[in-house]
Design a protein around this motif. Structure first.
Motif, PDB file in Angstrom:
ATOM      1  N   THR A 235     -12.979  41.949 -10.362  1.00 52.18           N
ATOM      2  CA  THR A 235     -13.182  40.504 -10.450  1.00 52.18           C
ATOM      3  C   THR A 235     -12.171  39.906 -11.424  1.00 52.18           C
ATOM      4  O   THR A 235     -11.738  40.561 -12.376  1.00 52.18           O
ATOM      5  CB  THR A 235     -14.600  40.160 -10.927  1.00 52.18           C
ATOM      6  N   THR A 236     -11.800  38.664 -11.165  1.00 53.64           N
ATOM      7  CA  THR A 236     -10.941  37.927 -12.089  1.00 53.64           C
ATOM      8  C   THR A 236     -11.744  36.916 -12.901  1.00 53.64           C
ATOM      9  O   THR A 236     -11.170  36.139 -13.663  1.00 53.64           O
ATOM     10  CB  THR A 236      -9.812  37.201 -11.336  1.00 53.64           C
ATOM     11  N   VAL A 237     -13.063  36.914 -12.748  1.00 57.95           N
ATOM     12  CA  VAL A 237     -13.923  36.108 -13.621  1.00 57.95           C
ATOM     13  C   VAL A 237     -14.157  36.901 -14.894  1.00 57.95           C
ATOM     14  O   VAL A 237     -14.780  37.963 -14.878  1.00 57.95           O
ATOM     15  CB  VAL A 237     -15.258  35.763 -12.940  1.00 57.95           C
ATOM     16  N   LYS A 238     -13.658  36.403 -16.010  1.00 57.67           N
ATOM     17  CA  LYS A 238     -13.741  37.123 -17.278  1.00 57.67           C
ATOM     18  C   LYS A 238     -14.377  36.284 -18.386  1.00 57.67           C
ATOM     19  O   LYS A 238     -14.898  36.833 -19.349  1.00 57.67           O
ATOM     20  CB  LYS A 238     -12.347  37.572 -17.723  1.00 57.67           C
ATOM     21  N   GLY A 239     -14.304  34.973 -18.291  1.00 60.18           N
ATOM     22  CA  GLY A 239     -14.891  34.109 -19.299  1.00 60.18           C
ATOM     23  C   GLY A 239     -16.358  33.847 -19.030  1.00 60.18           C
ATOM     24  O   GLY A 239     -16.779  33.752 -17.876  1.00 60.18           O
ATOM     25  N   VAL A 240     -17.147  33.744 -20.095  1.00 62.37           N
ATOM     26  CA  VAL A 240     -18.573  33.425 -19.981  1.00 62.37           C
ATOM     27  C   VAL A 240     -18.904  32.367 -21.026  1.00 62.37           C
ATOM     28  O   VAL A 240     -18.633  32.557 -22.215  1.00 62.37           O
ATOM     29  CB  VAL A 240     -19.467  34.662 -20.205  1.00 62.37           C
ATOM     30  N   ALA A 241     -19.480  31.270 -20.579  1.00 57.61           N
ATOM     31  CA  ALA A 241     -19.962  30.228 -21.493  1.00 57.61           C
ATOM     32  C   ALA A 241     -21.470  30.129 -21.350  1.00 57.61           C
ATOM     33  O   ALA A 241     -21.982  29.982 -20.239  1.00 57.61           O
ATOM     34  CB  ALA A 241     -19.310  28.888 -21.174  1.00 57.61           C
ATOM     35  N   ASN A 242     -22.175  30.223 -22.480  1.00 59.82           N
ATOM     36  CA  ASN A 242     -23.635  30.158 -22.483  1.00 59.82           C
ATOM     37  C   ASN A 242     -24.058  28.717 -22.751  1.00 59.82           C
ATOM     38  O   ASN A 242     -23.964  28.237 -23.874  1.00 59.82           O
ATOM     39  CB  ASN A 242     -24.210  31.086 -23.545  1.00 59.82           C
ATOM     40  N   GLU A 243     -24.529  28.029 -21.719  1.00 67.98           N
ATOM     41  CA  GLU A 243     -24.954  26.638 -21.849  1.00 67.98           C
ATOM     42  C   GLU A 243     -26.472  26.532 -21.653  1.00 67.98           C
ATOM     43  O   GLU A 243     -26.976  25.675 -20.933  1.00 67.98           O
ATOM     44  CB  GLU A 243     -24.200  25.760 -20.847  1.00 67.98           C
ATOM     45  N   GLY A 244     -27.193  27.428 -22.317  1.00 70.38           N
ATOM     46  CA  GLY A 244     -28.644  27.374 -22.327  1.00 70.38           C
ATOM     47  C   GLY A 244     -29.155  26.574 -23.508  1.00 70.38           C
ATOM     48  O   GLY A 244     -28.539  26.563 -24.575  1.00 70.38           O
ATOM     49  N   ILE A 245     -30.281  25.898 -23.325  1.00 68.85           N
ATOM     50  CA  ILE A 245     -30.959  25.189 -24.406  1.00 68.85           C
ATOM     51  C   ILE A 245     -32.439  25.548 -24.343  1.00 68.85           C
ATOM     52  O   ILE A 245     -33.085  25.377 -23.303  1.00 68.85           O
ATOM     53  CB  ILE A 245     -30.809  23.662 -24.296  1.00 68.85           C
ATOM     54  N   SER A 246     -32.978  26.025 -25.438  1.00 69.36           N
ATOM     55  CA  SER A 246     -34.388  26.393 -25.480  1.00 69.36           C
ATOM     56  C   SER A 246     -35.265  25.195 -25.150  1.00 69.36           C
ATOM     57  O   SER A 246     -35.114  24.117 -25.728  1.00 69.36           O
ATOM     58  CB  SER A 246     -34.743  26.928 -26.868  1.00 69.36           C
ATOM     59  N   GLY A 247     -36.195  25.376 -24.200  1.00 68.92           N
ATOM     60  CA  GLY A 247     -37.100  24.316 -23.795  1.00 68.92           C
ATOM     61  C   GLY A 247     -36.525  23.367 -22.767  1.00 68.92           C
ATOM     62  O   GLY A 247     -37.213  22.428 -22.327  1.00 68.92           O
ATOM     63  N   ASN A 248     -35.289  23.594 -22.327  1.00 61.08           N
ATOM     64  CA  ASN A 248     -34.619  22.651 -21.428  1.00 61.08           C
ATOM     65  C   ASN A 248     -35.242  22.613 -20.044  1.00 61.08           C
ATOM     66  O   ASN A 248     -35.804  23.603 -19.575  1.00 61.08           O
ATOM     67  CB  ASN A 248     -33.145  23.018 -21.329  1.00 61.08           C
ATOM     68  N   LYS A 249     -35.143  21.469 -19.403  1.00 66.13           N
ATOM     69  CA  LYS A 249     -35.645  21.263 -18.043  1.00 66.13           C
ATOM     70  C   LYS A 249     -34.520  20.828 -17.119  1.00 66.13           C
ATOM     71  O   LYS A 249     -33.500  20.304 -17.570  1.00 66.13           O
ATOM     72  CB  LYS A 249     -36.747  20.205 -18.044  1.00 66.13           C
ATOM     73  N   VAL A 250     -34.744  21.021 -15.850  1.00 72.64           N
ATOM     74  CA  VAL A 250     -33.796  20.555 -14.844  1.00 72.64           C
ATOM     75  C   VAL A 250     -33.858  19.047 -14.710  1.00 72.64           C
ATOM     76  O   VAL A 250     -32.830  18.364 -14.627  1.00 72.64           O
ATOM     77  CB  VAL A 250     -34.079  21.223 -13.481  1.00 72.64           C
ATOM     78  N   LEU A 251     -35.078  18.489 -14.717  1.00 74.57           N
ATOM     79  CA  LEU A 251     -35.289  17.108 -14.313  1.00 74.57           C
ATOM     80  C   LEU A 251     -35.450  16.119 -15.454  1.00 74.57           C
ATOM     81  O   LEU A 251     -35.077  14.953 -15.315  1.00 74.57           O
ATOM     82  CB  LEU A 251     -36.517  17.022 -13.403  1.00 74.57           C
ATOM     83  N   ALA A 252     -36.044  16.518 -16.560  1.00 76.65           N
ATOM     84  CA  ALA A 252     -36.430  15.562 -17.598  1.00 76.65           C
ATOM     85  C   ALA A 252     -35.783  15.909 -18.933  1.00 76.65           C
ATOM     86  O   ALA A 252     -35.683  17.078 -19.311  1.00 76.65           O
ATOM     87  CB  ALA A 252     -37.952  15.530 -17.756  1.00 76.65           C
ATOM     88  N   ASP A 253     -35.355  14.871 -19.654  1.00 70.01           N
ATOM     89  CA  ASP A 253     -34.873  15.071 -21.015  1.00 70.01           C
ATOM     90  C   ASP A 253     -36.037  15.475 -21.916  1.00 70.01           C
ATOM     91  O   ASP A 253     -37.195  15.184 -21.636  1.00 70.01           O
ATOM     92  CB  ASP A 253     -34.253  13.781 -21.561  1.00 70.01           C
ATOM     93  N   GLY A 254     -35.715  16.115 -23.006  1.00 71.32           N
ATOM     94  CA  GLY A 254     -36.728  16.529 -23.980  1.00 71.32           C
ATOM     95  C   GLY A 254     -36.081  17.462 -24.967  1.00 71.32           C
ATOM     96  O   GLY A 254     -35.528  17.035 -25.977  1.00 71.32           O
TER      97      GLY A 254
END
Length: 402
Positions: A235-254
């Protein structure tokens, strides 16, 4: 991002190789053989009020190696401009101490200081030199006037350091006596590397953010995935960015802005991103806020459509089991099952990783397997994090958007 010409020495080497292989190229052709790729990222969120004359020494782990390092400073949640008058980057030796000779000043449009307007971000100039993969990189920054809401990432699962006054140029740890568990003002690091090299962004909640993995050991599931990608030859995909947020939702801010509302800033704005890995939805399901499977599916479809429009592919991951968590009930479980059926069978994702199958107890599939359970019946332990990363089909991250 505008392409930059390689430095003269490297450009000569690139031209020499190109001449040998295919005749004399133009300078433009040589320049396009390299591009910027994100090597580290963390989702921006609103923090407490900033402190003037405060320095931060932030420890991050790179994924893909390259040169011409750049960082992105964020004032996305500020209500006024913030100035950074001294920013350095170096390599960590231990704790807050840096490898001697590694600490180097970063500039912004040639200046040592940069003022970032409220709601904006700013990239540093490229820093000449090679940055290896899996480096404990340290960004030291100082603001003389920080005030109002700060921007950063609350749950780093990594110890960083702070000090009053400007100690950014120091390589020793003497003045860095305060420890912090968050990253402040920094939301991305990029490197320049081969144009064939890409990155995957993990868009998710606390499981992606690494809650209950071991602090300071880089055992979040995206960290384990980065290790696999470094070792992989197919694979030529080598970079990884972690864009997780604890408690995060798909639909609603919080707990942070919703995945829909932060998609552009936290994912699509980063350079070199080839694939979005979407693993989110359990917080929508267990919130008992009237969210239906149809609502969540519509959110997934919007993320897929916007990512495809930006030329990215999307890998969808099924939502894991959480029976035993206080908010679980049969109604929430029914929504989870319906959502997972859509992820597995709709064909709307470019690829699917079945995290539910990996995590669930085969004798009680509404619960997480005890071997992977950290004890709260929702979040995986280190072994569970590794199992998630091991379940990802590496080749699926190279897919082309539909």
């Amino acid at each position: 991002m505008t392409a930059r010409l390689a430095r003269p020495g490297r450009l000569i080497a690139v031209l020499a190789v190109a001449v040998a292989l295919q005749g004399t190229p133009t300078v433009a052709q040589a320049a396009t053989t390299r591009h910027d790729v994100i090597t580290w990222g963390a989702s921006a969120d609103r923090m407490g009020d900033g402190t003037p004359d405060r320095s931060y020494r932030l420890v991050v782990r790179t994924s893909v190696g390259g040169d011409d390092l750049r960082i992105r400073l964020s004032n996305a949640f500020g209500d006024r401009p913030v100035t950074f008058d001294s920013v350095y980057t170096g390599v960590r030796r231990t704790g807050a101490e840096l490898v001697p000779g590694s600490n180097r000043r970063l500039t912004f449009d040639g200046a040592r200081s940069v003022t970032v307007p409220a709601g904006a971000t700013a990239y540093s100039d490229p820093l000449p030199g090679r940055l290896p993969a899996a480096t404990d990189l340290v960004i030291s920054l100082h603001s003389p006037d920080a005030a109002g809401p700060a921007t950063g990432h609350w749950m780093a699962m990594q110890t960083s350091y702070a000090a009053q006054g400007d100690h950014t140029a120091e390589e020793g740890a003497t003045n860095w006596t305060d420890t912090v568990g968050s990253w402040f003002y920094l939301d991305a690091v990029t490197v320049r590397t081969s144009a064939s090299t890409g990155a995957v962004v993990a868009l998710g909640d606390s499981i992606t953010d690494g809650w209950q993995s071991s602090t300071d050991l880089n055992r979040r599931w995206p960290d384990y995935l980065a290790r696999r990608l470094r070792a992989a030859t197919g694979t030529t995909v080598k970079g990884v960015a972690n864009e997780g947020i604890s408690g995060n939702k798909v639909l609603a801010d919080g707990a942070g802005q919703s995945a829909l509302n932060r998609l552009d800033r936290d994912v699509l704005s980063h350079p070199g991103v080839r694939t979005v890995f979407l693993f989110e939805g359990v917080n929508d399901i267990k919130a008992h806020a009237g969210v239906t499977a149809e609502d969540l599916i519509a959110g997934y479809r919007e993320i897929v459509d916007r990512a495809h429009a930006a030329g990215k592919c999307v890998v969808g991951a099924t939502v894991g089991p959480f029976k035993g968590w206080s908010e679980w009930d049969p109604a929430a479980e029914a929504v989870r099952q319906e959502v997972n059926a859509f992820i597995r069978n709709s064909g709307e994702f470019d690829a699917v990783t079945d995290f539910d199958r990996i995590l669930r107890n085969p004798y009680d599939p509404e619960r997480i397997l005890p071997f992977f359970d950290n004890g709260d019946h929702l979040h995986p332990n280190d072994k569970g994090m590794q199992a998630l990363a091991d379940a990802v089909d590496i080749e699926s991250l190279d897919c082309a958007s539909g």
